[in-house]
Scaffold this motif. Structure first.
Motif, mmCIF file in Angstrom:
data_model
loop_
_atom_site.group_PDB
_atom_site.id
_atom_site.type_symbol
_atom_site.label_atom_id
_atom_site.label_comp_id
_atom_site.label_asym_id
_atom_site.label_seq_id
_atom_site.Cartn_x
_atom_site.Cartn_y
_atom_site.Cartn_z
ATOM 1 N N ASN A 310 32.745 31.803 26.865
ATOM 2 C CA ASN A 310 32.210 32.143 25.551
ATOM 3 C C ASN A 310 31.377 33.420 25.606
ATOM 4 O OD1 ASN A 310 33.391 29.774 24.703
ATOM 5 N ND2 ASN A 310 31.474 28.622 24.559
ATOM 6 N N ALA A 311 30.564 33.549 26.667
ATOM 7 C CA ALA A 311 29.717 34.729 26.804
ATOM 8 C C ALA A 311 30.565 35.989 26.929
ATOM 9 C CB ALA A 311 28.807 34.575 28.017
ATOM 10 N N LEU A 312 31.580 35.940 27.751
ATOM 11 C CA LEU A 312 32.451 37.110 27.928
ATOM 12 C C LEU A 312 33.241 37.431 26.659
ATOM 13 C CD1 LEU A 312 33.686 36.381 31.564
ATOM 14 C CD2 LEU A 312 32.289 38.335 30.851
ATOM 15 N N ASN A 313 33.577 36.405 25.910
ATOM 16 C CA ASN A 313 34.306 36.628 24.655
ATOM 17 C C ASN A 313 33.491 37.464 23.675
ATOM 18 O OD1 ASN A 313 36.640 35.304 25.339
ATOM 19 N ND2 ASN A 313 36.046 33.351 24.411
ATOM 20 N N THR A 314 32.161 37.338 23.731
ATOM 21 C CA THR A 314 31.317 38.089 22.793
ATOM 22 C C THR A 314 31.384 39.592 23.025
ATOM 23 O OG1 THR A 314 29.320 37.955 24.179
ATOM 24 C CG2 THR A 314 29.714 36.149 22.600
ATOM 25 N N VAL A 315 31.812 39.992 24.230
ATOM 26 C CA VAL A 315 31.970 41.418 24.522
ATOM 27 C C VAL A 315 33.443 41.761 24.726
ATOM 28 C CG1 VAL A 315 29.658 41.754 25.436
ATOM 29 C CG2 VAL A 315 31.465 40.969 26.969
ATOM 30 N N LYS A 316 34.300 40.888 24.137
ATOM 31 C CA LYS A 316 35.751 41.134 24.140
ATOM 32 C C LYS A 316 36.332 41.227 25.555
ATOM 33 C CE LYS A 316 35.736 43.502 19.796
ATOM 34 N NZ LYS A 316 35.526 43.275 18.762
ATOM 35 N N LYS A 317 35.823 40.349 26.437
ATOM 36 C CA LYS A 317 36.368 40.243 27.786
ATOM 37 C C LYS A 317 36.792 38.811 28.050
ATOM 38 C CE LYS A 317 33.835 44.015 30.014
ATOM 39 N NZ LYS A 317 32.982 44.415 31.161
ATOM 40 N N CYS A 318 37.690 38.635 28.995
ATOM 41 C CA CYS A 318 38.090 37.290 29.398
ATOM 42 C C CYS A 318 37.656 37.055 30.841
ATOM 43 C CB CYS A 318 39.595 37.090 29.247
ATOM 44 S SG CYS A 318 40.615 38.164 30.262
ATOM 45 N N VAL A 319 37.636 35.818 31.238
ATOM 46 C CA VAL A 319 37.220 35.483 32.598
ATOM 47 C C VAL A 319 38.183 36.080 33.620
ATOM 48 C CG1 VAL A 319 36.990 33.581 34.244
ATOM 49 C CG2 VAL A 319 35.927 33.400 31.997
ATOM 50 N N ASN A 320 39.458 36.038 33.309
ATOM 51 C CA ASN A 320 40.484 36.575 34.212
ATOM 52 C C ASN A 320 40.235 38.067 34.448
ATOM 53 O OD1 ASN A 320 42.727 37.170 35.692
ATOM 54 N ND2 ASN A 320 44.188 36.238 34.281
ATOM 55 N N GLY A 321 39.880 38.416 35.675
ATOM 56 C CA GLY A 321 39.626 39.800 36.030
ATOM 57 C C GLY A 321 38.172 40.208 35.942
ATOM 58 N N SER A 322 37.331 39.382 35.343
ATOM 59 C CA SER A 322 35.914 39.710 35.238
ATOM 60 C C SER A 322 35.204 39.477 36.574
ATOM 61 C CB SER A 322 35.243 38.861 34.152
ATOM 62 O OG SER A 322 35.674 39.258 32.865
ATOM 63 N N LYS A 323 34.166 40.281 36.800
ATOM 64 C CA LYS A 323 33.346 40.125 38.007
ATOM 65 C C LYS A 323 32.122 39.296 37.657
ATOM 66 C CE LYS A 323 32.825 43.326 40.982
ATOM 67 N NZ LYS A 323 32.378 44.563 41.664
ATOM 68 N N ILE A 324 31.929 38.201 38.390
ATOM 69 C CA ILE A 324 30.841 37.263 38.102
ATOM 70 C C ILE A 324 30.012 37.058 39.364
ATOM 71 C CG2 ILE A 324 30.279 34.900 37.408
ATOM 72 C CD1 ILE A 324 32.938 34.938 35.812
ATOM 73 N N LEU A 325 28.701 37.140 39.203
ATOM 74 C CA LEU A 325 27.785 36.908 40.322
ATOM 75 C C LEU A 325 27.004 35.627 40.064
ATOM 76 C CD1 LEU A 325 26.458 37.927 42.962
ATOM 77 C CD2 LEU A 325 24.745 39.071 41.530
ATOM 78 N N ILE A 326 27.158 34.662 40.961
ATOM 79 C CA ILE A 326 26.416 33.406 40.860
ATOM 80 C C ILE A 326 25.122 33.523 41.657
ATOM 81 C CG2 ILE A 326 26.409 30.966 41.530
ATOM 82 C CD1 ILE A 326 29.288 30.783 40.783
ATOM 83 N N LEU A 327 24.016 33.212 41.012
ATOM 84 C CA LEU A 327 22.728 33.228 41.689
ATOM 85 C C LEU A 327 22.379 31.815 42.141
ATOM 86 C CD1 LEU A 327 20.542 35.640 39.525
ATOM 87 C CD2 LEU A 327 22.216 36.152 41.307
#
Length: 438
Positions: A310-327
């Motif tokens: 949902n968060a990525l959708n707000t900036v017109k991105k999808c999870v597939n291919g996105s870079k995510i850093l888990i803290l």
């Protein structure tokens, strides 16, 4: 000299099997009281570390081992068990793939002890397990030796109550529950633990002691499931669950605050309730409340991943291919323990969806494998440059490290999106378009 006299005179020797999060601090505590301790473990690296006074647990500084030099040694030679007066079992009790108790570590340890047990020794099981394990599983194995429990040797159960990195309670200050197979067994175990524990609480049987540990953790699991379910509901209702909890906990009686999260971790709360649900089936009883709590807590990582979507959708991105850093790779704040950590599940779910996932954890810095996962990753430095290159920062463990001024400011300033599962980031410090609660 009889065992009872040795304990009273503090001339007793203690052998601790399993030198992990439970066994190591217990061994140090006995050694601090000038008791000779021998630690037993099959992990040669742990044995070697202890023998050079180097701690392998981040929350236990090496200075504590240096301070007991000469009183605490380690070995993988289990034949030395016959030389100690008291044997304490601190081995894991995990679940198998079907959420059934896996007592293989306990059984193997009991078999090993049975080869070397001698008269007038005390054997205590500390591993969390279902009611009846000490008498139904451990006792028969030990008696293969020809010696009888309560007559030739003492047998007891005392559940561990370690809480790694807890600054308010230590091994010696946490009351210790003890149950014995016989009255004599109880007295022997009570006397031993009284050397290091201020308040030893005796109960009528090993089964009661085993059950008390399960109740402690089931209580927490059920209440965490409750706030997790309310978190799901209040999210749909656009109500801040943390504000609700803060308001509720102002009541000075009848309420204890529990907090939601990305899922349950550690070797207790996600595991222990299922030991009782499994045993209950023997009595034709269904523990629906416990099972429902487990079901809710197990679903939380999926809810978090959806929040990332949902968060990525707000900036017109999808999870597939996105870079995510888990803290936070550890299961809770300020420890290096990744057992059953929800972060491991989050990484798998996000990578299954095509995300490129890294992690940062100041306590778990080296490439990580085990516990059903082979991450082949190492902790990423939490620099402004690194933070800014990720499409989304997912906060999973609320280490104090992330709340320190510089790190906190970098997160707020340099992150593109933040999904916060631990209520670390204040909504007054960051644009609401960048911050998502999960």
């Amino acid at each position: 000299m009889k065992l009872s006299e040795k304990i009273v005179n503090k001339n007793v020797s203690v052998g601790i099997i399993g030198l992990g999060y439970v066994g190591l601090p217990l061994a140090i505590e006995f050694a601090n009281r000038d008791i000779n301790v021998i630690g037993f473990d099959l992990d040669i690296e742990k044995v070697d570390s202890i023998n050079v006074n180097k701690s392998y647990l981040k929350h236990i500084p090496s200075e504590r081992l240096i301070n007991v030099k000469g009183k605490f040694t380690a070995t993988s030679d289990f034949s030395i068990l016959k030389e100690v007066d008291c044997i304490i079992i601190c081995v894991p009790t995990p679940l198998n793939n079907y959420k059934e108790p896996d007592l293989s570590y306990v059984i193997h340890t009991a078999e090993m002890i049975s080869k070397y047990i001698r008269k007038d020794q005390l054997v205590v099981l500390e591993s969390t397990t279902y009611p009846g394990t000490t008498e139904e599983v451990v006792k028969p194995i030990l008696e293969i030796s020809g010696l009888k429990s309560g007559k030739d040797f003492y047998l007891a159960f005392s559940p561990e109550r370690e809480d790694p990195a807890n600054k308010h309670f230590s091994t010696s200050s946490i009351p210790k529950v003890v149950g014995g197979f016989t009255e004599g067994c109880l007295k022997a175990a009570q006397s031993l633990y009284s050397i290091i524990i201020k308040d030893v609480v005796t109960v009528s049987s090993t089964r009661v002691a085993e059950s008390s540990k399960l109740l402690e953790n089931i209580y927490r699991a059920v209440n965490i499931a409750l706030v997790n379910e309310l978190k799901l509901l209040f999210d749909r209702m656009n109500i801040d669950i943390y504000e609700v909890i803060d308001a509720a906990k102002t009541k000075p009686f009848g309420f204890q605050a529990f907090y939601p999260g990305p899922g349950l971790g550690g070797h207790c709360i996600p595991i222990d309730p299922f030991y009782l649900t499994w045993k209950a089936k023997e009595y034709d009883f269904s523990t629906r409340f416990i099972e429902l709590a487990g079901e809710i807590n197990t679903k939380m990582p999926y809810f978090v991943v959806q929040k990332v979507h949902n968060a990525l959708n707000t900036v017109k991105k999808c999870v597939n291919g996105s870079k995510i850093l888990i803290l936070g790779l550890a299961y809770k704040k300020n420890v290096d323990d990744i057992r059953e950590s929800p972060s491991l599940k989050l990484i798998k779910l996000l990578e299954d969806d095509g995300a490129i996932v890294d992690y940062n954890d100041p306590f778990v810095t080296l490439p990580t494998s085990g516990h059903g996962y082979d991450l082949k990753k190492k902790s990423i430095e939490l620099s402004p440059e690194n933070i800014s290159q990720y499409d989304c920062i997912l906060i999973s463990a609320d280490h104090d490290f992330y709340k320190e001024k510089t790190n906190y400011e970098n997160l707020v300033k340099c992150s593109n999106l933040i999904v916060d599962t631990r209520n670390i980031i204040s909504i007054t410090d960051i644009s609401t378009s960048k911050l998502f609660r999960a």
